[in-house]
Write an enzyme that holds these catalytic residues in place. Structure first.
Site: not given
Ligand SMILES: NC(=O)c1ccc[n+]([C@@H]2O[C@H](COP(=O)([O-])OP(=O)(O)OC[C@H]3O[C@@H](n4cnc5c(N)ncnc54)[C@H](OP(=O)(O)O)[C@@H]3O)[C@@H](O)[C@H]2O)c1
Length: 491
Positions: A13, A17, A47, A177-178, A235, A240
């Site tokens: 990836g 982003d 890709r 888990d940022h 999410d 978190h």
């Protein structure tokens, strides 16, 4: 940890982003600190048919500031691009050869960091190809960094875990888990276990309740495709919020090591008081934002956002009342809330200490300890002090500490800390499977309760959620401490 590391980092990836907004700047931060120096190379894969030169331009654009362009160019020379379809076995052979060539060129000691910065649907495929095409080295470390979301319920999380553990051992897996990389999330342990006065009070005799708010002011932005499959509970709460709950409730680790911290965290998750579906429905509130005018601008409701179904039942807000069965905090409600399009962006935790019985000064109101996680970083301890002047009345007075903005900005950002930790093999601030399994089991009950109800409560964009989120606390005779419409200290 600041010593130089050596590795070939294979980034799945590489054109995405996350890579451009977070990972390249984080790696550049590590480069500036000397943790990545001479002995590293990054292979970015995706890709699209990019050349190395184009890829390096992308990396420079992602990291360079006004004063460090030359350093960014030198950094980018460690980056190589490999056009790769993760479903194509042949491509892994090419990747393996390139990794071996770069390993020799940069003397990376056989170390590999595989970073999955792609849609989770691909995680299992990549892990199985890494095994079948024998990419793992035998002479260095092989570590897997994996992004969230890790499953969308317990069953899918387990399936994903089974597929990656067929290739990697738990000690090689770094589940991001940022939030655990954030300065003030990491500071909770120091605050709780480094202060005898706090330690002595951290129990049900003194604590009335704990509140955790992760508020976002933005709406769903361009992420509707993903968000429609997730919602706020999956999410934000499953990962978190739950990690913060563990940091706030766990017992003191015997030492500052990954094993000791994960042991007490696992105990904290195991001790989460399990609700029945009926209890979950009564203790968790969901809602969706609706259209509003904020500061003169019209803001669409969630169902009017591009990519969102007109009859969507996706939660953009969750509030909940969590209990633990850990003896020290049993019965102390932990109120959590998170949502999009709330009044103001802020992540903060408030511990409310019980009010005292009326004494010679009259009523002794509750005292509050607030930990500001973002955007400001610091703590406030509110104590009762004598009001100035010819009176003995007590009023709340704040002891305030905020990290200096410049110093906070100069400290490594969450992703930089976490990638550095993964390169150093420190799993302390990553999610262990046992933790994920426990949190998904907890969340599954809430999801099951909500699945039986096709009513979706709403809140106007720009507010702090539906009335039900306030009623949840008022039932216990409590109130949300942070109410951004009320005049309070800077947060
Ligand atoms: N973005 C964030 O801020 C953020 C925050 C937290 C977590 N995450 C997580 O991070 C992961 C990546 O998110 P993202 O926002 O960076 O996604 P993204 O922008 O859509 O990037 C996806 C990447 O995967 C590549 N790709 C797609 N299909 C491929 C295939 N078959 N073979 C090889 N490469 C393929 C894409 O490039 P090509 O199209 O050229 O193949 C692109 O580089 C997700 O798990 C997400 O949940 C993202």
């Amino acid at each position: 940890m600041s010593e130089e590391t050596s590795a070939v980092i294979i980034l799945f990836g590489g054109s995405g982003d996350l890579a451009q907004r977070k990972l390249y700047p984080a790696m550049f931060g590590l480069y500036k600190r000397g943790i990545l120096a001479a002995h590293f190379a990054v292979i970015g894969t995706a890709r699209r048919p990019w050349s190395n030169a184009h890829y390096r331009d992308i990396v420079v654009a992602a990291v360079a500031g006004d004063n460090d362009h030359d350093q960014a160019v030198a950094f980018s020379e460690h980056f190589y691009y490999q056009s790769h379809d993760v479903t194509d076995a042949e491509h892994y052979i090419t990747l393996k050869e390139l990794a071996a060539t770069l390993d020799a060129k940069y003397q990376a000691a056989g170390n590999r960091l595989y970073y999955m910065a792609m849609a989770p649907a691909f995680f299992a495929t990549i892990a199985s190809h890494l095994k079948s095409e024998a990419l793992l080295t035998t002479d260095g470390f092989n570590r897997l960094v994996i992004e969230k979301p890790f499953g969308h319920d317990y069953a899918s999380a387990k399936e994903l875990n089974d597929s990656i553990t067929a290739t990697f051992k738990e000690a090689q897996i770094f589940r991001i888990d940022h939030y655990l990389g954030k300065e003030m999330a990491q500071a909770i342990m120091g605050l709780r276990f480094g202060n005898p006065i706090i330690k002595a009070l951290w129990n049900k005799d003194f604590i009335q309740d704990i509140q955790i708010t992760l508020a976002e002011a933005v709406g769903v932005e361009e992420r509707a495709g993903y968000y429609e499959t997730a919602g706020a509970l999956r999410d934000m709460v499953q990962n978190h919020v739950m990690q913060l709950v563990a940091c706030l409730t766990m017992e003191e680790p015997t030492e500052l090591s990954a094993a000791a911290v994960h042991k007490v965290k696992a105990e904290a998750f195991a001790a989460l008081h399990r609700y029945t579906e009926e209890e979950a429905a009564a203790n968790f509130v969901r809602a969706q934002y609706t259209q509003a005018t904020i500061a003169g601008s019209d803001v669409p409701g969630y169902r009017e956002e591009p990519g969102v179904a007109a009859d969507s039942l996706t939660d953009t807000f969750v509030a909940g009342r969590i209990l633990t069965d850990l003896p020290d905090l049993a019965g102390v409600p932990i109120y959590v809330r998170t949502g999009k399009r709330l009044t103001r962006k802020s992540t903060q935790v408030t511990v409310t200490f019980k009010p005292g019985a009326a004494g010679m000064f009259g009523a002794q109101p509750a005292a509050h300890l607030t930990i500001y996680i973002e955007p400001t970083q610091g703590i406030t301890l509110e104590l009762n002090g004598k009001q100035l002047g010819a009176t003995n009345a007590l009023v709340p007075q704040n002891l305030d500490f905020r990290h200096d903005k410049k110093a906070a900005q100069a400290a490594p950002e969450a992703y930089e800390r976490l990638i550095g930790d993964a390169l150093h093999g420190d799993q302390t601030n990553f999610n262990h499977w046992v933790e994920l399994a426990a949190t998904w089991r907890y969340i599954d009950v809430i999801l099951a309760a909500w699945a039986k109800d096709d009513q979706m409560p709403t809140y106007a964009a720009g507010t702090m959620g539906p009335k039900a989120a306030f009623d949840l606390l008022q039932r216990d005779g409590h109130d949300w401490f942070w109410q951004p419409t009320r005049i309070q200290m800077a947060d």
